[in-house]
Design a protein around this motif. Structure first.
Motif, PDB file in Angstrom:
ATOM      1  N   LEU A 131      -0.646   7.919   8.208  1.00 59.88           N
ATOM      2  CA  LEU A 131      -0.112   9.062   8.955  1.00 59.88           C
ATOM      3  C   LEU A 131       0.446  10.116   8.006  1.00 59.88           C
ATOM      4  O   LEU A 131       0.171  11.316   8.153  1.00 59.88           O
ATOM      5  N   ILE A 132       1.218   9.667   7.022  1.00 56.05           N
ATOM      6  CA  ILE A 132       1.804  10.592   6.066  1.00 56.05           C
ATOM      7  C   ILE A 132       0.700  11.267   5.243  1.00 56.05           C
ATOM      8  O   ILE A 132       0.760  12.460   4.953  1.00 56.05           O
ATOM      9  N   ALA A 133      -0.320  10.480   4.916  1.00 61.96           N
ATOM     10  CA  ALA A 133      -1.421  11.023   4.110  1.00 61.96           C
ATOM     11  C   ALA A 133      -2.099  12.182   4.837  1.00 61.96           C
ATOM     12  O   ALA A 133      -2.468  13.188   4.220  1.00 61.96           O
ATOM     13  N   LEU A 134      -2.257  12.052   6.160  1.00 61.20           N
ATOM     14  CA  LEU A 134      -2.874  13.133   6.931  1.00 61.20           C
ATOM     15  C   LEU A 134      -2.036  14.406   6.830  1.00 61.20           C
ATOM     16  O   LEU A 134      -2.575  15.507   6.674  1.00 61.20           O
ATOM     17  N   VAL A 148      -5.483   9.272   2.224  1.00 64.02           N
ATOM     18  CA  VAL A 148      -6.127   9.019   3.510  1.00 64.02           C
ATOM     19  C   VAL A 148      -7.180   7.928   3.338  1.00 64.02           C
ATOM     20  O   VAL A 148      -7.226   6.950   4.091  1.00 64.02           O
ATOM     21  N   VAL A 149      -8.017   8.077   2.301  1.00 67.69           N
ATOM     22  CA  VAL A 149      -9.082   7.105   2.065  1.00 67.69           C
ATOM     23  C   VAL A 149      -8.494   5.725   1.757  1.00 67.69           C
ATOM     24  O   VAL A 149      -8.914   4.714   2.329  1.00 67.69           O
ATOM     25  N   GLU A 150      -7.486   5.707   0.882  1.00 70.96           N
ATOM     26  CA  GLU A 150      -6.869   4.431   0.491  1.00 70.96           C
ATOM     27  C   GLU A 150      -6.316   3.664   1.682  1.00 70.96           C
ATOM     28  O   GLU A 150      -6.604   2.481   1.864  1.00 70.96           O
ATOM     29  N   SER A 151      -5.519   4.372   2.484  1.00 77.33           N
ATOM     30  CA  SER A 151      -4.852   3.643   3.568  1.00 77.33           C
ATOM     31  C   SER A 151      -5.848   3.264   4.647  1.00 77.33           C
ATOM     32  O   SER A 151      -5.749   2.178   5.228  1.00 77.33           O
ATOM     33  N   ALA A 152      -6.847   4.148   4.897  1.00 78.58           N
ATOM     34  CA  ALA A 152      -7.849   3.820   5.903  1.00 78.58           C
ATOM     35  C   ALA A 152      -8.638   2.588   5.464  1.00 78.58           C
ATOM     36  O   ALA A 152      -8.871   1.676   6.255  1.00 78.58           O
ATOM     37  N   SER A 153      -9.019   2.541   4.198  1.00 85.70           N
ATOM     38  CA  SER A 153      -9.843   1.410   3.765  1.00 85.70           C
ATOM     39  C   SER A 153      -9.030   0.121   3.753  1.00 85.70           C
ATOM     40  O   SER A 153      -9.558  -0.936   4.082  1.00 85.70           O
ATOM     41  N   SER A 154      -7.739   0.210   3.424  1.00 82.72           N
ATOM     42  CA  SER A 154      -6.995  -1.049   3.408  1.00 82.72           C
ATOM     43  C   SER A 154      -6.702  -1.515   4.830  1.00 82.72           C
ATOM     44  O   SER A 154      -6.595  -2.712   5.091  1.00 82.72           O
ATOM     45  N   PHE A 207      -3.907  18.611  -2.453  1.00 80.33           N
ATOM     46  CA  PHE A 207      -5.107  18.295  -1.678  1.00 80.33           C
ATOM     47  C   PHE A 207      -5.700  16.949  -2.109  1.00 80.33           C
ATOM     48  O   PHE A 207      -6.006  16.093  -1.280  1.00 80.33           O
ATOM     49  N   ALA A 208      -5.840  16.783  -3.441  1.00 79.80           N
ATOM     50  CA  ALA A 208      -6.437  15.553  -3.956  1.00 79.80           C
ATOM     51  C   ALA A 208      -5.590  14.340  -3.569  1.00 79.80           C
ATOM     52  O   ALA A 208      -6.112  13.303  -3.165  1.00 79.80           O
ATOM     53  N   GLN A 222       0.830  -1.208   0.000  1.00 78.28           N
ATOM     54  CA  GLN A 222       0.000   0.000   0.000  1.00 78.28           C
ATOM     55  C   GLN A 222       0.862   1.254   0.000  1.00 78.28           C
ATOM     56  O   GLN A 222       0.683   2.154  -0.805  1.00 78.28           O
ATOM     57  N   ALA A 223       1.826   1.294   0.928  1.00 75.07           N
ATOM     58  CA  ALA A 223       2.667   2.483   1.043  1.00 75.07           C
ATOM     59  C   ALA A 223       3.472   2.695  -0.232  1.00 75.07           C
ATOM     60  O   ALA A 223       3.757   3.817  -0.630  1.00 75.07           O
ATOM     61  N   MET A 224       3.791   1.605  -0.891  1.00 77.96           N
ATOM     62  CA  MET A 224       4.555   1.676  -2.126  1.00 77.96           C
ATOM     63  C   MET A 224       3.719   2.295  -3.236  1.00 77.96           C
ATOM     64  O   MET A 224       4.181   3.141  -3.996  1.00 77.96           O
ATOM     65  N   ARG A 225       2.455   1.873  -3.322  1.00 77.59           N
ATOM     66  CA  ARG A 225       1.562   2.469  -4.320  1.00 77.59           C
ATOM     67  C   ARG A 225       1.369   3.941  -4.012  1.00 77.59           C
ATOM     68  O   ARG A 225       1.321   4.785  -4.892  1.00 77.59           O
ATOM     69  N   THR A 226       1.262   4.216  -2.688  1.00 75.34           N
ATOM     70  CA  THR A 226       1.146   5.593  -2.240  1.00 75.34           C
ATOM     71  C   THR A 226       2.318   6.419  -2.744  1.00 75.34           C
ATOM     72  O   THR A 226       2.142   7.506  -3.297  1.00 75.34           O
ATOM     73  N   ALA A 227       3.513   5.878  -2.577  1.00 75.14           N
ATOM     74  CA  ALA A 227       4.706   6.608  -2.997  1.00 75.14           C
ATOM     75  C   ALA A 227       4.700   6.813  -4.509  1.00 75.14           C
ATOM     76  O   ALA A 227       5.127   7.859  -5.008  1.00 75.14           O
ATOM     77  N   PHE A 228       4.173   5.852  -5.237  1.00 70.72           N
ATOM     78  CA  PHE A 228       4.107   5.981  -6.694  1.00 70.72           C
ATOM     79  C   PHE A 228       3.189   7.140  -7.084  1.00 70.72           C
ATOM     80  O   PHE A 228       3.560   8.006  -7.875  1.00 70.72           O
ATOM     81  N   PHE A 229       1.985   7.172  -6.503  1.00 71.68           N
ATOM     82  CA  PHE A 229       1.054   8.256  -6.832  1.00 71.68           C
ATOM     83  C   PHE A 229       1.633   9.597  -6.433  1.00 71.68           C
ATOM     84  O   PHE A 229       1.469  10.602  -7.125  1.00 71.68           O
ATOM     85  N   ASP A 230       2.315   9.568  -5.300  1.00 71.05           N
ATOM     86  CA  ASP A 230       2.915  10.781  -4.807  1.00 71.05           C
ATOM     87  C   ASP A 230       3.932  11.343  -5.799  1.00 71.05           C
ATOM     88  O   ASP A 230       3.937  12.529  -6.104  1.00 71.05           O
TER      89      ASP A 230
END
Lengths: 161, 329
Positions: free
Chosen positions: B206-209, B107-113, B100-101, B46-54
């Protein structure tokens, strides 16, 4: 921050033999214990007979159990029931013509293909399905596949599995 | 129609701008390659996908900046008599919206996973004939994608302040988000390695927040800016002291009895109306208006082409008189 990261990495390297770990300890439990295998009918990969599952993937599961000095408990069923049980970690392995493009790829862990698309009769990457997030177990099975199955897979496929 | 005189950058600011442009091109090249690398190693972390989108989103501010610079260079013309200076404000808005987006999505992604109890599975990869755990490969990719934003962000921050460039500030914020998600993803993967399946999503959350917080901040600033809010400083979002200084500069002219300033930000520039109440029987008002403009431009390089309006003293707020001393804008 950087120093903390280095410390973490050192700790990780020190714990390398148990790294990555299984959240549920599947590898430890199977080794010298019992391997719970879900088998679904998918000739020639798995053929369900009156004497239990046979076929190429049933043989792979048996060899894996041998390697780990574990007994096998077979659970026969359809894909939905078996993969749902796998997702709940009630099984350790599901076999039966699972391909890398299965719709279950998000819910369960898939090994690397033991039989590549080029060699497979149906032109797809053939994999085994494992419980999600049991990463040591995933590595153990993939190592076994790499050492014992993958080298022989093309000839196996040519001989009709 | 009177087409506005174009803004000429002071030479030392122009040099900084060239530096910023170079930095943004480097950002696109480096972050673009990191994004491609992450795309091919992301797997199911998850965090890896997060980093990719980031990293992908991190490309938006540099592109917006470079486009804004390109437009800003155009001379005011019949279609755009005020020039293209607002382009910078639009680029800021776009960058802020991206930030913002990204934050909201993560936040939604990590919370749901986390809630669904998704367990990331990382197997082995064969690299140069060696079977290695995919987590190590991911960590290597993440380290590569984490180092450049730290450096680039640090290089951009002082330039952003010197140029009063809000796009660069938003860009630096995204770059901070970038390397923080990188660190979180590394921690997440190490967590997975230790068998803590939830660690990955929790770190990402946490990072997403933090990213979301930055996003809300910048979105608010950009939106207020486009709604012609009185100018605020780039660094700390306080009232820009330049406005008061311009009013004081007008009041310092011997023939001025009262003055008030309505400025707005136009990208880097400050422009608007300087209301001046001349003392009775002041002559040569056209020349006087030019005096006010010159005095205003001398205050700060960002003051560009302000309009001067002559008004009677009682049309100005009471604090605007020269005798008042403690005047407010």
């Amino acid at each position: 921050m950087a120093r903390a990261l280095v410390l973490v990495l050192v700790a990780v390297l020190a714990a390398c033999d148990r790294f990555p770990a299984d959240p549920d300890g599947t590898t430890e439990r199977v080794r010298g214990g019992e391997l719970r295998v879900g088998a679904m009918h998918a000739p020639p990969f798995v053929v369900l007979t009156a004497d239990g599952p046979t076929g190429a993937e049933a043989a792979i599961a048996a060899a894996l159990a041998d390697e780990l000095e574990a007994g096998i408990t077979w659970v026969e069923g359809g894909p939905d029931a078996l993969l749902a049980a796998l997702e709940d970690r009630a099984l350790d392995l599901v076999i039966g013509g699972v391909t890398a493009d299965t719709p279950w790829s998000e819910q369960v862990a898939l090994t690397r293909p033991y039989l590549r698309a080029d060699d497979a009769p149906d032109g797809k990457d053939h994999v085994l399905a494992l419980p999600p997030g049991e990463n040591r177990w995933l590595m153990t099975v993939e190592r076994f596949l790499a050492e014992s199955v993958e080298p022989a897979a093309p000839e196996l496929a040519e001989a009709g599995l | 129609m009177r087409i506005r005189t174009p803004f000429i950058w002071p030479p030392e600011k122009q040099a900084l701008r060239q530096k910023a442009i170079r930095l943004e091109w480097i950002t696109i090249a480096v972050m673009g390659s990191a994004t491609i690398l992450l795309f091919f190693t992301a797997g199911t972390s998850q965090a890896m996908r997060t980093a990719f989108f980031d990293d992908l989103m991190g490309l938006v501010p540099p592109i917006a900046f470079l486009l804004a610079v390109r437009f800003e260079r155009r001379r005011p013309n019949r279609d755009f008599p005020f020039g293209y200076y607002r382009g910078v404000s639009i680029a800021h808005f776009v960058s802020a919206l991206t930030l913002f987006a990204l934050g909201a999505f993560l936040v939604v992604e990590s919370a749901s996973s986390l809630l669904r109890g998704e367990r990331p599975s990382l197997g082995t990869l064969t690299i140069f004939g060696l079977d290695v755990w995919a987590g190590w490969v991911m960590i290597a990719a993440l380290v590569y994608s984490t180092i450049p934003p730290v450096i680039l962000g640090r290089l951009k921050t002082p330039i952003a302040a010197a140029l009063h460039d809000k796009v660069l500030v938003a860009d630096a914020a995204l770059q901070k988000a970038d390397w923080m998600t990188g660190i979180a993803a590394i921690a997440g993967i190490v967590g997975i390695g230790f068998g803590l399946w939830w660690f990955d999503a929790a770190a990402a959350g946490l990072i997403a927040l933090d990213i979301l917080y930055d996003g809300v901040k910048h979105l608010s600033r950009a939106a207020r800016d486009l709604a012609d809010e009185a100018p605020r400083t780039v660094e700390d979002d306080h009232r820009d002291p330049v406005v008061t200084k311009v009013r004081n500069a007008a009041l310092a002219l011997p023939w001025v009895e009262g003055a008030a300033v309505n400025f707005r930000g136009e990208g880097h520039l400050l422009s608007g109306v300087i209301y001046v109440a001349p003392k009775p029987r002041t002559a040569h008002l056209v020349d006087r208006a030019e005096e006010v403009r010159e005095a205003a431009k001398a205050v700060d390089w960002r003051v560009h082409d302000p309009d001067v309006a002559f008004v009677p003293l009682d049309a100005l707020p009471s604090g605007a008189r020269s005798a008042g001393g403690a005047a407010k804008d």
